[in-house]
Design an enzyme around this catalytic site. Structure first.
Site, mmCIF file in Angstrom:
data_model
loop_
_atom_site.group_PDB
_atom_site.id
_atom_site.type_symbol
_atom_site.label_atom_id
_atom_site.label_comp_id
_atom_site.label_asym_id
_atom_site.label_seq_id
_atom_site.Cartn_x
_atom_site.Cartn_y
_atom_site.Cartn_z
ATOM 1 N N PHE A 9 0.844 -1.195 0.000
ATOM 2 C CA PHE A 9 0.000 0.000 0.000
ATOM 3 C C PHE A 9 0.876 1.240 0.000
ATOM 4 O O PHE A 9 1.720 1.427 0.877
ATOM 5 C CB PHE A 9 -0.908 -0.002 1.234
ATOM 6 C CG PHE A 9 -1.867 1.163 1.285
ATOM 7 C CD1 PHE A 9 -3.017 1.164 0.507
ATOM 8 C CD2 PHE A 9 -1.625 2.258 2.112
ATOM 9 C CE1 PHE A 9 -3.905 2.228 0.557
ATOM 10 C CE2 PHE A 9 -2.501 3.324 2.170
ATOM 11 C CZ PHE A 9 -3.651 3.309 1.383
ATOM 12 N N GLY A 10 0.674 2.095 -1.002
ATOM 13 C CA GLY A 10 1.409 3.344 -1.088
ATOM 14 C C GLY A 10 0.559 4.509 -0.631
ATOM 15 O O GLY A 10 -0.564 4.679 -1.109
ATOM 16 N N TYR A 11 1.078 5.307 0.288
ATOM 17 C CA TYR A 11 0.338 6.464 0.795
ATOM 18 C C TYR A 11 1.142 7.760 0.660
ATOM 19 O O TYR A 11 0.636 8.844 0.942
ATOM 20 C CB TYR A 11 -0.033 6.261 2.275
ATOM 21 C CG TYR A 11 1.179 6.085 3.169
ATOM 22 C CD1 TYR A 11 1.791 7.181 3.759
ATOM 23 C CD2 TYR A 11 1.719 4.823 3.413
ATOM 24 C CE1 TYR A 11 2.914 7.024 4.569
ATOM 25 C CE2 TYR A 11 2.833 4.662 4.207
ATOM 26 C CZ TYR A 11 3.423 5.764 4.789
ATOM 27 O OH TYR A 11 4.541 5.604 5.577
ATOM 28 N N SER A 13 5.094 8.820 -1.578
ATOM 29 C CA SER A 13 5.664 8.907 -2.925
ATOM 30 C C SER A 13 5.345 7.687 -3.777
ATOM 31 O O SER A 13 5.388 7.773 -5.015
ATOM 32 C CB SER A 13 7.177 9.108 -2.844
ATOM 33 O OG SER A 13 7.811 8.002 -2.244
ATOM 34 N N GLU A 101 12.915 2.815 1.299
ATOM 35 C CA GLU A 101 12.268 3.258 2.534
ATOM 36 C C GLU A 101 13.174 3.033 3.750
ATOM 37 O O GLU A 101 12.691 2.872 4.869
ATOM 38 C CB GLU A 101 10.947 2.499 2.719
ATOM 39 C CG GLU A 101 10.017 2.526 1.522
ATOM 40 C CD GLU A 101 9.482 3.920 1.200
ATOM 41 O OE1 GLU A 101 9.594 4.815 2.055
ATOM 42 O OE2 GLU A 101 8.971 4.111 0.081
#
Length: 204
Positions: A9-11, A13, A101
């Site tokens: 899940f990207g929230y 960049s 990350e």
């Protein structure tokens, strides 16, 4: 036994710069979290000497303890994108994301929701997500909105201007779904008081 798909899940960049080897994607949201510019960026949108600011997820109950003065205390919805990775490249993508990350983020699992005929429901269980937990060294916590906007406005790192990260994220969140919103992001979008910030003239 079938291996479950690797869904991340990207929230931040990842919404506007997705991981490689994506075979499907869909917008969705989290419940019980806030997205805040509460994480220092020493390696992308700032430098070790002058770290920028990037978003992280914080459990709503944890954030309430960190920030009694939050401008949006009742929100606990975070919109983003769920990416399903090609099974043949899961190890490669995980290595890529772990490196991308690395500045204080930890891999967690969580449920992703959608709205179907006006009803909220979980569409993906145990999706992976990189979270900057409050006990990581890069977590900075809550800052006054205007001071935070000014810091974002002036910060620059190897990946570019910090304000462009903000603008791209705002634009991407608005485009996800008719119901997608984020008051914290949209308040920062106007920049520090007295600035002439504009998505039309400053976004990358």
């Amino acid at each position: 036994m079938t291996t479950p798909p690797f869904v991340v899940f990207g929230y931040g960049s990842l919404i506007f710069k997705p991981p490689p080897h994506v075979i499907s994607q869909e917008p969705g949201f989290l419940r019980g979290y806030v997205r805040r510019f509460a994480q220092k960026s020493h390696d992308h949108r700032g430098t070790p000497e002058n770290p920028g600011r990037v978003v992280t997820l914080v459990h709503k109950e944890d954030w309430d303890r960190f920030s009694a003065s939050d401008a949006f205390p009742h929100e606990d919805v975070v919109w983003g994108v769920a990416y399903t990775i090609d099974p043949a490249y899961v190890t490669e993508v995980r290595d890529y994301l772990d490196y991308r990350e690395k500045d204080g983020y930890t891999l967690e699992t969580l449920d992703i929701y959608t709205i179907d005929d006006g009803v909220e429901k979980v569409v993906i269980h145990d999706a992976y997500c990189y979270v900057g937990r409050p006990d990581n060294p890069s977590f900075i916590g809550s800052e006054p909105l205007d001071a935070l906007a000014a810091h974002i406005w002036r910060s620059v790192g190897p990946s570019g201007n910090n304000k462009d990260y903000l603008y791209q994220l705002v634009e991407s969140v608005r485009a996800l779904a008719p119901a997608s919103y984020d008051s914290h992001l949209f308040a920062l979008e106007v920049g520090p008081s007295g600035s002439a910030s504009s998505l039309c003239t400053d976004s990358a």
